[in-house]
Scaffold this motif. Structure first.
Motif, mmCIF file in Angstrom:
data_model
loop_
_atom_site.group_PDB
_atom_site.id
_atom_site.type_symbol
_atom_site.label_atom_id
_atom_site.label_comp_id
_atom_site.label_asym_id
_atom_site.label_seq_id
_atom_site.Cartn_x
_atom_site.Cartn_y
_atom_site.Cartn_z
ATOM 1 N N GLN A 1 8.488 3.581 4.621
ATOM 2 C CA GLN A 1 8.362 2.689 3.471
ATOM 3 C C GLN A 1 7.547 3.400 2.395
ATOM 4 O O GLN A 1 6.578 4.093 2.712
ATOM 5 C CB GLN A 1 7.611 1.419 3.867
ATOM 6 N N TYR A 2 7.911 3.195 1.167
ATOM 7 C CA TYR A 2 7.098 3.692 0.047
ATOM 8 C C TYR A 2 5.821 2.869 0.001
ATOM 9 O O TYR A 2 4.719 3.402 -0.098
ATOM 10 C CB TYR A 2 7.914 3.523 -1.234
ATOM 11 N N CYS A 3 5.976 1.542 0.098
ATOM 12 C CA CYS A 3 4.835 0.631 0.191
ATOM 13 C C CYS A 3 4.965 -0.186 1.467
ATOM 14 O O CYS A 3 6.054 -0.645 1.803
ATOM 15 C CB CYS A 3 4.811 -0.350 -0.983
ATOM 16 N N VAL B 1 10.279 10.363 -5.286
ATOM 17 C CA VAL B 1 10.376 11.030 -3.982
ATOM 18 C C VAL B 1 9.016 11.481 -3.430
ATOM 19 O O VAL B 1 8.946 12.264 -2.499
ATOM 20 C CB VAL B 1 11.346 12.235 -4.032
ATOM 21 N N CYS B 2 7.933 10.943 -3.990
ATOM 22 C CA CYS B 2 6.593 11.377 -3.564
ATOM 23 C C CYS B 2 6.288 10.992 -2.116
ATOM 24 O O CYS B 2 5.831 11.811 -1.310
ATOM 25 C CB CYS B 2 5.541 10.787 -4.497
ATOM 26 N N CYS B 3 6.513 9.721 -1.760
ATOM 27 C CA CYS B 3 5.993 9.193 -0.493
ATOM 28 C C CYS B 3 6.597 9.826 0.764
ATOM 29 O O CYS B 3 5.863 10.075 1.723
ATOM 30 C CB CYS B 3 6.131 7.675 -0.457
ATOM 31 N N PRO B 4 7.917 10.083 0.819
ATOM 32 C CA PRO B 4 8.434 10.727 2.031
ATOM 33 C C PRO B 4 7.752 12.075 2.294
ATOM 34 O O PRO B 4 7.522 12.452 3.442
ATOM 35 C CB PRO B 4 9.926 10.899 1.720
ATOM 36 N N CYS C 1 0.878 -1.172 0.000
ATOM 37 C CA CYS C 1 0.000 0.000 0.000
ATOM 38 C C CYS C 1 0.912 1.217 0.000
ATOM 39 O O CYS C 1 1.711 1.391 0.924
ATOM 40 C CB CYS C 1 -0.869 0.017 1.253
ATOM 41 N N GLU C 2 0.793 2.062 -1.012
ATOM 42 C CA GLU C 2 1.685 3.213 -1.144
ATOM 43 C C GLU C 2 1.308 4.311 -0.144
ATOM 44 O O GLU C 2 0.121 4.548 0.114
ATOM 45 C CB GLU C 2 1.609 3.753 -2.579
ATOM 46 N N TYR C 3 2.331 4.997 0.404
ATOM 47 C CA TYR C 3 2.058 6.055 1.385
ATOM 48 C C TYR C 3 1.218 7.174 0.778
ATOM 49 O O TYR C 3 0.306 7.710 1.411
ATOM 50 C CB TYR C 3 3.357 6.601 2.008
ATOM 51 N N CYS C 4 1.491 7.532 -0.481
ATOM 52 C CA CYS C 4 0.694 8.585 -1.133
ATOM 53 C C CYS C 4 -0.785 8.198 -1.180
ATOM 54 O O CYS C 4 -1.664 9.041 -1.024
ATOM 55 C CB CYS C 4 1.174 8.827 -2.565
ATOM 56 N N THR C 5 -1.042 6.911 -1.412
ATOM 57 C CA THR C 5 -2.427 6.436 -1.478
ATOM 58 C C THR C 5 -3.092 6.581 -0.111
ATOM 59 O O THR C 5 -4.268 6.921 -0.011
ATOM 60 C CB THR C 5 -2.445 4.966 -1.943
HETATM 61 ZN ZN LIG Z 1 4.187 7.908 -3.424
#
Ligand SMILES: [Zn+2]
Length: 530
Positions: free
Chosen positions: A117-119, A147-150, A69-73
């Motif tokens: 984690q990214y995912c 670099v989206c998720c951090p 599961c992606e952090y951005c999601t």
């Molecule tokens: Zn992301």
């Protein structure tokens, strides 16, 4: 509703709030219906920790403890759920927010806050560069991926805190959307109001609020009644308490220092994932078996203290547990002491799980998922696995033939009692040659059998997918089967009035859009639904 979501997870979750906004702006009924539909549909994609599966894409896959599961999601889902509370006033969105925040979102962070984690996933046996293009490792940048998720991980808890409270639409009441230790400072009708919430929630079941208006002021405070609250008690001397769906409204003329005491009595819930694996939840906390780990440093950064890391299980660590007779009952244990609750969790579940290697029930301790990194949240129901291997499964006595088979596949594998398949265990499934519509599989018994339930398991790979089938029986009757759960972890169960037959023929009538070689991983037949 029948079609599952596909596309980039973060965008899908971002778009959930669009029909809410458009409905709010236009009053158009079709956007209300769209908004009503999209959240239950999202729920079909959830991890146990409350996040939408998205190792970038959602891919029409049901929620699973094994998919990233992606952090951005997670951030986009949080924001859409907060919009859901705001635009509909529905308290259940706020329950979901807490599950997401306290479990998947917290459980994807390194304890020192210097890497994420990214995912992340519920059942996480390692967090390394292996799998999904290095997205499971811990990093402050993930600059080798994107670099989206951090960045979104940094926004998550500020967004969460920012909407712990809302105002009512008419602007003269307050709404406690999510519970947490916090201090609210706001104005109602020009009067400054401060409310302090003293609590260790979600690690305790009480919230103590102190209300301090600048001058005595009459207004209502709307308190959320979580779906799992059990017997929720509210003590607010001199106040009237009115119930509304999902909320209690506490109203009086508030004076400086007035108090509200709220308490919940949640039970321990046993829940099932779409793949049939079981997990435990109490209040907003999902619990996990922590896996002792070792940390290896990868690269370091110019800013002191920031590095990439991989986590692997310590030698001898065991997570191959299931749930069977005499296991799977848990009780809450509270541990006192003032440490960071996310490192030394003050609540645990103690009970037993079935060790699938030693074949005995062993005592285990589960900790809040958010306080774990390598972990197992969901456990196989070994009792149902045993059912497939048992005498009760009449399919195991049948002779199996197929109208055609893909080279290397045997129809016998359909009744071997094992639901696995490509890529893990190709010998345990069967696939046809060609696209498959019209392919038939026949089970023949050498004596009549009385049957009332057929289970069909799809091949586990995401491409090959039986969308519809018909079962013809030797007595001239037939049963239509719809779409099979695509990951093959759970069967499509077909129950009917008992009939006595000598053969049955399963004909695949429709296949999924990404199909190559459709098939089944297992077919089970019972006298009646076990
Ligand atoms: Zn992301």
């Amino acid at each position: 509703m029948s079609e599952l979501f596909h596309g980039h997870g973060a965008h899908v979750m971002e778009h959930l709030r669009v029909p809410l906004f458009v409905r709010y702006a236009t009053g158009d009924e079709k956007y209300r219906v769209a908004a009503e539909n999209c959240f239950p549909k999202t729920a079909r994609h959830l991890s146990a920790g409350g996040a939408c599966i998205s190792d970038e894409g959602v891919g029409r896959r049901p929620g699973s403890p094994y998919i990233g599961c992606e952090y951005c999601t997670m951030l986009e889902l949080l924001h859409s759920l907060q919009s859901g509370v705001e635009k509909t006033g529905r308290a259940s969105f706020a329950d979901w927010i807490e599950v997401l925040a306290f479990n998947s979102a917290e459980g994807a962070r390194q304890r020192d806050g210097r890497a994420i984690q990214y995912c992340t996933r519920d059942n996480q046996y390692e967090a390394t560069r292996q799998g999904r293009g290095s997205r499971f490792k811990l990093s402050p940048t993930h600059d080798d991926v994107a670099v989206c998720c951090p960045v979104t991980a940094l926004k998550f808890f500020p967004y969460f805190v920012n909407q712990l409270w809302m105002k009512t639409a008419d602007g003269d009441g307050l709404v406690a959307v999510n519970y947490a230790p916090n201090r609210l400072e706001t104005k109602l009708n020009g009067v400054a109001v401060r409310i302090e919430s003293d609590t260790a929630y979600p690690f305790e079941d009480e919230v103590r609020m102190t209300v301090t208006p600048e001058n005595p002021l009459s207004f209502g405070i709307r308190l959320r009644v979580p779906g799992w609250a059990g017997n929720m008690k509210i003590e607010a001397p001199g106040a009237s308490v009115a119930g509304e769906e999902g909320w209690r409204v506490v109203t009086k003329e508030w004076k400086s220092g007035d108090r509200i005491a709220i308490s919940f009595s949640p039970g321990i819930e046993r829940k099932a994932m779409p793949n049939g694996e079981l997990y435990w939840k109490r209040g907003p906390l999902v619990f996990a078996l922590p896996i002792p780990s070792e940390r290896k440093q990868l690269k370091s950064y110019a800013v002191e203290g920031f590095r990439d890391y991989e986590y692997t299980p310590k030698a001898g660590a065991c997570w191959d547990y299931g749930v069977d007779d005499g296991s799977g009952e848990f009780r809450l244990e509270k541990i006192s002491g003032k440490t960071d609750p996310w490192t030394g969790a003050p609540v645990r579940l103690t009970g037993k799980l079935f060790n699938r290697k030693s074949r005995v029930n062993e005592p285990v301790e589960l900790v809040p998922m958010g306080a774990s990194l390598l972990r197992r949240v969901a456990f196989a129901d070994t009792k149902s696995v045993r059912l497939l291997e048992s005498e009760m499964n009449l399919a195991r006595k049948a002779k199996v033939t197929a109208s055609n088979s893909f080279p290397g596949y045997r129809p016998d594998a359909l009744v071997d009692g094992v639901t696995e398949g490509f890529p893990d265990n190709q010998d345990a499934e069967w696939a046809c040659r060609g696209d498959g519509a019209g392919t038939k599989v026949r089970l023949l018994w050498n004596a009549p059998v009385a049957i009332g339930s057929v289970w069909l398991f799809d091949r586990p790979n995401p491409g090959d997918h039986v969308m519809a089938a018909r079962i013809n029986f030797s007595d001239g009757s037939n049963v239509e089967a719809g779409e099979l759960p695509n990951d093959g972890m759970e069967p499509l169960r077909l129950n009917f009035a008992e009939k006595t037959i000598t053969w049955m023929e399963v004909m695949i009538t429709r296949v999924g859009p990404k199909n190559r070689n459709v098939g089944f991983s297992e077919i089970a037949v019972f006298k009646k639904q076990p």
